[in-house]
Write an enzyme that holds these catalytic residues in place. Sequence first.
Site, PDB file in Angstrom:
ATOM      1  N   GLU A 232       0.985  -1.008  -0.001  1.00 44.57           N
ATOM      2  CA  GLU A 232      -0.157   0.060   0.162  1.00 44.57           C
ATOM      3  C   GLU A 232       0.874   1.119  -0.097  1.00 44.57           C
ATOM      4  OE1 GLU A 232      -1.551   3.439   0.980  1.00 44.57           O
ATOM      5  OE2 GLU A 232      -1.194   2.335   2.853  1.00 44.57           O
ATOM      6  N   CYS A 266      -1.443   9.055   3.431  1.00 38.76           N
ATOM      7  CA  CYS A 266      -1.388   8.683   2.101  1.00 38.76           C
ATOM      8  C   CYS A 266      -2.622   9.040   1.377  1.00 38.76           C
ATOM      9  CB  CYS A 266      -0.982   7.328   1.992  1.00 38.76           C
ATOM     10  SG  CYS A 266      -2.033   6.212   2.662  1.00 38.76           S
TER      11      CYS A 266
END
Length: 455
Positions: A232, A266
């Site tokens: 990720e 993020c």
Amino acid sequence: MSSFKIISPYSQTTLETIRYTPFDDTVNQLNHLKLGLPIQESLGISDRISILNKLIHILEKHIDTFATLITSEMGKPIAESYAEMKRALITLKSTIVDIQALRGEAIDSTIYGIPSNKIGIVQHFPLGIILCITPFNFPINLALHKLAPGFAAGNCLLFKPSPKTYLSAKKLVECCYEAGIPKECLQLIMPSIDDLQKLVSLSNINCISLTGSPDAAKSITQHMGLKKFLCELGGNDPFIVMPDADLSLAAKTAVSQRFGTAGQRCNAPKRFYIHESIYDDFKALVISETQSLTVGDPSLNTTDIGPMISIEVAQLLANSVQKAIKQGAISLLPIQREGALFHPIILESVLPDSPLIMDEVFGPVMVLQSFSDLNTAIKTINAGSYGLQAGIFTNDINLAKSTFNRLQVGALNLNDGPGFRADHFPFSGIKDSGIGSEGTRYTIEAMSYRKTLVI
């Protein structure tokens, strides 16, 4: 360099000096995990669930300690640190539910006319030893997004956290042991970067699960050989506001999600596309919302924004902002920085090819752009290298569905920003935003393989 210092971003005091794990010691820890595979098999799902339930109670008991540690190590406001711990408890609870829901299947071989009269019984089995690499920004919850599903699925875990939040990770592992996770099933390591590159190549590691940057992922792939890789990575997430949007809600969400954790998320919105007909109104609202934020000591409950992770990254961000301004960008708020404390700013008239638009900006900078045609905006968004999440504010459900179908992202949030995440939802991106899905159920599946018994 054989050691590193953990420095509080706000006070700049040294919290502790930590020795990097020597490579031979790391290999010994890896070999120790091999002993845990038969232990995991003997535990079974029921015992693993009991252990995870105990861990929930232990973390609840130590929630104040964890929140204080997180804030001290990485500068997150104390209210956010408590919020992270509450989400970590949800991650554990969701893991417990999802491991109980994991189902095999029985497949009839005669369905397509194969005259064998066989049945395939399909079950899930653990991958083995998984190297879990986690970042600084959510040191407990993102760790548990790997450790809890990985353990529940029957794996053994080699845990490598960020050096900047090592103390939080160490406390978490101690709590895991107290809950009953055997040391043969979980080991904490802190190798140097050079040793990590050697470690990922070892055949004893069956899978690597990384939350980090695309550069970190690319470096690992150059050394790891042939093994499963879950990652990720970053995001340059778009935030779209249409003329029919609830502008007050959109502005509050934009400010909260962009500047939370000092912009170091993020899935924070980073590219703001505001329809030209409401651009000025939206701009006025986000300026007002931003001016109401309290910036300062993260240990205070009244603080909204604390420092970035280090003085060095705050300085790099300041340099990027100054470069953009020299190229014509306009700052709508004063530019202020004291050490790692970077006050949030809003920019407009930034060049389209500026790194502040093209790259993932991990800091409290909001870049506003107006648009007249949504189709053109979508093409611009899709031309980028990231594809994590997106948000759109509109009351037109058909427009939202059309945008959902066309945007190259892992999720589109309607009347919310890309920063929304539920820990049991799939969390995955495409392109440079990652490979595979997180979210407890999806991590359990990713950290397992299917085996078929044919009878």
